[in-house]
Scaffold this active site. Sequence first.
Site, short mmCIF file in Angstrom:
data_model
loop_
_atom_site.label_atom_id
_atom_site.label_comp_id
_atom_site.label_asym_id
_atom_site.label_seq_id
_atom_site.Cartn_x
_atom_site.Cartn_y
_atom_site.Cartn_z
N CYS A 291 0.84 -1.20 0.00
CA CYS A 291 0.00 0.00 0.00
C CYS A 291 0.88 1.25 0.00
CB CYS A 291 -0.94 0.00 1.21
SG CYS A 291 -2.09 1.38 1.21
N CYS B 4 -0.56 4.21 1.91
CA CYS B 4 -0.43 4.09 3.37
C CYS B 4 1.01 4.32 3.83
CB CYS B 4 -0.82 2.68 3.83
SG CYS B 4 -2.29 2.02 3.07
N ASP B 5 1.97 3.73 3.12
CA ASP B 5 3.33 3.65 3.64
C ASP B 5 4.35 4.56 2.94
OD1 ASP B 5 2.45 1.69 5.37
OD2 ASP B 5 2.96 0.05 4.04
#
Length: 311
Positions: A136, A139-140
Amino acid sequence: MEKVIIIGSGPAAHTAAIYTARANLKPVMYEGLMAGGMPAGGQLTVTNDIENFPGFPDGISGQSLMSLMRQQALNCGTTIKTVTVNKVALNEKPFKVFAGMEEIQAETIIIATGATAKRLSISGEAHLWQKGISACAVCDGALPIFRDQILVVVGGGDTACEEALHLTKYASKVIMAVRRDVLRASQAMQNKVKKNAKIEIYWNTNVTEALGETKLKQVKIFNNRTEKNSVIDVGGLFYAVGHIPNTDFLQGQLKLDESGYIVTRPGTTQTSIDGVFACGDVQDKHYRQAITAAGTGCMAALETENYLDRE
Ligand code: FAD
Ligand code: NDP
């Protein structure tokens, strides 16, 4: 007979539980017991810090966030059962839910069973997961370990393109490893990627190994046209090779799209069967974020309440 059964245990399920419990619908949640190989609490339980969920200015660990949501659902009056739902019968009302040895009747069902990101299962992946390998980028990608590094995105679909474009904000360079000589992504997305000077596409390329002791340092790649192996120094490896929505237990009783996601009426969580609602990643192949899952969990609860008022 239960008024509402919630199947699943991620942000969508817990938000639906909080809302339906506060509406006195006495929800019963089946949170699963390693359903689809994922702990109760869902995908966030297998990541580190969440920095984009509002309300936590210093970030919060995925596990802590999910235990807080679970506690809030319990405090509001949800009954939570740590059992996986194996089967449902939606062909007549009341609906039936089969979980472990139990068979339960329900007036409404909210499905929030999420999706699982596909992995490549290459050598080195297991011990470097979340130590340079992620599924992701949204997200990261902003984490310090990925700043000013060469990052590799695997896949050639819309997600891979979107993730590659997102990562250009942080990376010194983004390499897209595409296994064929074409992208599967939409033309508009392909154009954006091809115009971005920070992105280089490696065609006919498979990533075959992740290398590094405590964090990812290099990946081994294989050109399936020239049949040559090589090793490149990288700071991150992002998988964008598709997700598998957790819909097997439905056994074809609800309308699914070609990738297995539950189809909902646009702008609602209503599925192809009246009284059955779906929220979170199991019906969303586009946004796939905790906050959007929670948002649709709220919608499913409010639509369930309206449905029960009408019946
Ligand atoms: P999920 O979180 O997918 O949970 C559903 C759960 O329901 C399953 O995991 C399982 O425990 C249970 N279940 C499944 N089938 C059954 C069944 N038959 N019976 C009973 N229970 C069942 N999003 C962000 O916003 N920020 C981030 O930083 C972020 N980081 C991420 C990092 C990683 C590594 C991953 C994989 C995802 C990340 N995401 C992040 C995405 C986010 O986790 C998902 O969008 C979100 O969790 C989806 O929530 P959900 O409620 O749809 O279900
Ligand atoms: P897709 O299934 O569309 O694409 C997956 C990609 O990963 C393909 O390029 C595929 O290659 C590749 N792949 C799969 N398995 C492997 C493997 N083992 N090794 C290497 N490569 C692999 O998934 P997406 O998540 O990209 O998209 C899912 C759906 O969501 C699509 O309908 C998409 O259009 C939609 N979407 C739309 C967005 C938007 O409109 N902005 C954003 C994100 C998703 P190959 O092509 O060779 O099969």
